[in-house]
Design a protein around this motif. Structure first.
Motif, short mmCIF file in Angstrom:
data_model
loop_
_atom_site.label_atom_id
_atom_site.label_comp_id
_atom_site.label_asym_id
_atom_site.label_seq_id
_atom_site.Cartn_x
_atom_site.Cartn_y
_atom_site.Cartn_z
N UNK A 144 44.78 95.01 12.60
CA UNK A 144 46.14 94.47 12.57
C UNK A 144 46.90 94.87 11.33
N UNK A 145 46.25 94.74 10.17
CA UNK A 145 46.91 95.12 8.92
C UNK A 145 47.17 96.61 8.85
N UNK A 146 46.27 97.44 9.38
CA UNK A 146 46.50 98.88 9.38
C UNK A 146 47.80 99.22 10.11
N UNK A 147 48.05 98.58 11.25
CA UNK A 147 49.30 98.81 11.98
C UNK A 147 50.50 98.33 11.16
N UNK A 148 50.36 97.14 10.57
CA UNK A 148 51.47 96.61 9.78
C UNK A 148 51.75 97.49 8.57
N UNK A 149 50.70 97.95 7.89
CA UNK A 149 50.89 98.78 6.69
C UNK A 149 51.50 100.13 7.02
N UNK A 150 51.25 100.65 8.22
CA UNK A 150 51.92 101.89 8.65
C UNK A 150 53.43 101.63 8.74
N UNK A 151 53.80 100.49 9.31
CA UNK A 151 55.21 100.12 9.37
C UNK A 151 55.81 99.88 8.00
N UNK A 152 55.06 99.19 7.14
CA UNK A 152 55.52 98.93 5.77
C UNK A 152 55.79 100.24 5.04
N UNK A 153 54.89 101.20 5.17
CA UNK A 153 55.06 102.50 4.51
C UNK A 153 56.33 103.20 5.00
N UNK A 154 56.53 103.23 6.32
CA UNK A 154 57.74 103.85 6.86
C UNK A 154 58.99 103.13 6.34
N UNK A 155 58.95 101.81 6.35
CA UNK A 155 60.11 101.03 5.93
C UNK A 155 60.50 101.31 4.49
N UNK A 156 59.53 101.22 3.57
CA UNK A 156 59.89 101.37 2.15
C UNK A 156 60.19 102.83 1.79
N UNK A 157 59.60 103.77 2.52
CA UNK A 157 59.82 105.18 2.18
C UNK A 157 61.03 105.78 2.89
N UNK A 158 61.38 105.29 4.08
CA UNK A 158 62.48 105.91 4.84
C UNK A 158 63.60 104.93 5.18
N UNK A 159 63.32 103.64 5.08
CA UNK A 159 64.32 102.63 5.46
C UNK A 159 64.26 102.25 6.92
N UNK A 160 63.42 102.94 7.71
CA UNK A 160 63.29 102.67 9.14
C UNK A 160 61.83 102.67 9.55
N UNK A 161 61.57 102.04 10.69
CA UNK A 161 60.22 102.07 11.28
C UNK A 161 60.36 102.65 12.68
N UNK A 162 59.56 103.64 12.99
CA UNK A 162 59.50 104.20 14.34
C UNK A 162 58.46 103.41 15.11
#
Length: 166
Positions: A144-162
């Motif tokens: 569960x956290x691996x999925x969330x951290x993938x989203x967190x990384x996209x959010x902080x680095x690009x401003x969006x989550x795919x």
């Protein structure tokens, strides 16, 4: 024999942004709503009173049900450390403790995540039952956290989550 066990989950994630951006994503409701638990479209509540003793909450609505995660901030040392409790009262009375440390690096920041997971025992469990359940709690929590951290990384680095297609 004890009526519960504690399993420690430790994870690390590197980010190509400053520690401050990662820290803010953990405590800012509008950012939490985008990545914490599932996704922005299903998270219907995101609250954070970012102070020692302040409470946080996420309510995720999936398949007609609300999944509520709540806790209290114990340590807020911006941008380096957050310690908070974690409970999902609809499933159990147990309270985990999560520690997030964020260190600045030359290329951004590194986050270390530690969750002390409380695993309640059922009556008449054997050591084998306990070991199996502890592994299951650890592995499902990690996934569960691996999925969330993938989203967190996209959010902080690009401003969006795919988000994946459903």
């Amino acid at each position: 024999m004890s009526s519960q066990s504690t399993v420690t989950l430790t994870m690390a994630k590197a980010f190509n942004v400053q520690a401050e951006k990662v820290f803010e994503a953990w405590i800012t409701p509008s950012l939490m709503k985008k990545w914490l638990f599932t996704m922005e479209m299903t998270n219907k509540v995101a609250k954070s009173e970012a102070k020692i003793g302040g409470e946080w909450e996420i309510v995720d609505h999936r398949e007609g049900k609300d999944y509520r995660a709540i806790g209290e901030y114990r340590v807020l040392d911006a941008p380096n450390k957050i310690v908070k409790t974690f409970r999902m009262p609809q499933f159990s009375d147990t309270e985990d403790v999560i520690t997030i440390t964020i260190e600045s690096t030359n290329s951004g920041s590194n986050m270390t995540f530690i969750q002390k997971i409380i695993v309640p025992h059922e009556e008449n469990w054997t050591e084998e039952d306990i070991d199996k359940t502890c592994r299951e709690y650890h592995d499902s929590t990690k996934a569960g956290w691996e999925m969330m951290f993938a989203g967190l990384k996209q959010l902080v680095e690009t401003g969006n989550i795919q988000y994946p297609e459903f």
